[in-house]
Design an enzyme around this catalytic site. Structure first.
Site, PDB file in Angstrom:
ATOM      1  N   HIS A  42       0.812  -1.220   0.000  1.00 54.32           N
ATOM      2  CA  HIS A  42       0.000   0.000   0.000  1.00 54.32           C
ATOM      3  C   HIS A  42       0.850   1.277   0.000  1.00 54.32           C
ATOM      4  CE1 HIS A  42      -3.442  -2.461   0.176  1.00 54.32           C
ATOM      5  NE2 HIS A  42      -3.532  -2.619   1.482  1.00 54.32           N
ATOM      6  N   HIS A  91      -9.833   1.640   0.524  1.00 53.99           N
ATOM      7  CA  HIS A  91      -9.698   0.440   1.357  1.00 53.99           C
ATOM      8  C   HIS A  91     -10.796   0.374   2.428  1.00 53.99           C
ATOM      9  CE1 HIS A  91      -7.806  -2.908   3.379  1.00 53.99           C
ATOM     10  NE2 HIS A  91      -6.718  -2.848   2.617  1.00 53.99           N
ATOM     11  N   GLU A 103     -11.305  -4.111  -3.123  1.00 58.19           N
ATOM     12  CA  GLU A 103     -10.378  -3.051  -3.472  1.00 58.19           C
ATOM     13  C   GLU A 103     -10.089  -3.099  -4.981  1.00 58.19           C
ATOM     14  OE1 GLU A 103      -6.909  -3.498  -0.766  1.00 58.19           O
ATOM     15  OE2 GLU A 103      -8.201  -5.000   0.188  1.00 58.19           O
TER      16      GLU A 103
END
Length: 352
Positions: free
Chosen positions: A112, A186, A316
């Site tokens: 991420h 997210h 996602e």
């Protein structure tokens, strides 16, 4: 469908200062449902929707107050994640023969966007309103070398609630040096109003393959057809039954497209039969990560609730994991003069 007259409003309130920047809480309201946002991390803090009996509940895992996200958001609840959502293997990649080494924050890998990705940055916000939507436009400049990524990447994120109960997100990015980019949201969804785990949710994903992974959850580079496996959600399935068949929770990338395109495609539908709540997900990206909150344990959330594994599911939409290191995957590179665009739509409804 939810059938009530929409009355679009947006409220803004400064709630904190973080790293010298003002942090705001925004409430988008269409008269039927409300969405709470903040310019810290581009976070969706709450989504409040009615059930089939008209009772309103929050349907995403949340923290109690916006400032709590500064130090307590290890699971990336509701965050805008980047520069690269999901994993990049060995925390490195090559572009045009040049090697780049990223911050490793997930074992030997980058997850991420590194240790301080987009979800912990204060974005510059601007409220807007149109005839059928209210929203917040946010911008953030990720400077050349941030977390090891090349190029000054300018990103604009539009987050808006429409009169027909759609939460629309749009990411746009440009760079002054060739780079990689993969942005998503997210949020952790639980359509029961977080009254139970998500095993009773019905899930359909319009994808016939996944990208299987090896050590560190890095894709092998292959595609695995889902037919005849617990990964098959091509028709609606009870999430709990599929988890039992798999023997664990899900954390897998589904192939919603085989190549990049601008098509906004319906990629998933989620239903909670008891409440009647439904959510359809649309995206322009080639993949979607299904994650069933496997590592969320004894986590103190909003409203006095303690979140446990499988108390939410994430969908996602994104580029495939580790695409910078997989030449056979759809490219996640961005060059000067090009524009990265990713649209996501969450459409909420009721099925009685």
């Amino acid at each position: 469908m939810i059938e009530e007259k929409a009355d679009l409003t947006v409220k803004a309130e400064k709630v904190a200062t973080w790293e010298g920047e003002d942090v705001f809480q925004y409430v988008l309201d269409n008269g039927v449902m409300q969405v709470e946002l903040t310019n810290y991390g581009g976070i969706i803090a709450r989504i409040i929707t009615p059930d089939k009996d008209g009772k309103h509940d929050n349907v995403v895992l949340a923290l109690e107050e916006i400032p709590d996200y500064f130090t307590k958001n290890g699971p990336y609840l509701g965050a805008a994640v980047g520069r690269y959502a999901n994993r990049i293997g060995t925390g490195s990649f090559e572009l045009d023969g040049e090697s780049f080494h990223l911050t490793k924050n997930n074992g030997e890998n980058t997850l991420h966007g590194g240790s301080k990705g987009f979800g912990v940055k204060v974005w510059t916000p601007e409220v807007y309103k149109s005839d059928n939507a209210v929203g917040v436009k946010m911008t953030y400049l990720s400077v050349d070398g941030e977390e090891g990524f090349p190029g000054n990447l300018m990103t604009t994120l539009w987050m808006e609630l429409t009169s027909d109960n759609k939460l629309k997100l749009r990411f746009e990015s440009t760079t002054d040096k060739k780079t990689v980019v993969n942005l998503t949201n997210h949020s952790y969804f639980n359509l029961s109003g977080i009254k139970e785990d998500v095993r009773s949710h019905e899930l359909q994903i319009f994808a016939e393959a996944i990208t299987p992974t090896g050590p560190g959850q890095i894709p092998t580079g292959e595609l695995l057809e889902v037919s005849g496996t617990p990964f098959d959600f091509t028709t609606p399935k009870k999430l709990g039954a599929q988890m039992d068949a798999l023997g664990e929770g899900f954390d897998h990338n589904y192939v919603t497209k085989r190549e990049n395109s601008t098509e906004l495609k319906k990629i998933a539908v989620v239903k909670h039969p008891k409440s009647g709540r439904t959510m359809a997900v649309y995206s322009t990206a080639p993949g979607v990560q299904l994650y069933t909150a496997n590592h969320v344990r004894d986590f103190a959330g909003a409203d006095g609730k303690i979140y446990q594994p499988h108390w939410a599911l994430c969908l996602e939409p994104e580029a495939w994991p580790d695409s910078p290191n997989k030449l056979n995957f759809p490219s996640a590179s961005l060059a000067p003069g090009e524009q990265y665009v990713h649209e996501i739509v969450y459409e909420f409804g009721i099925e009685k």
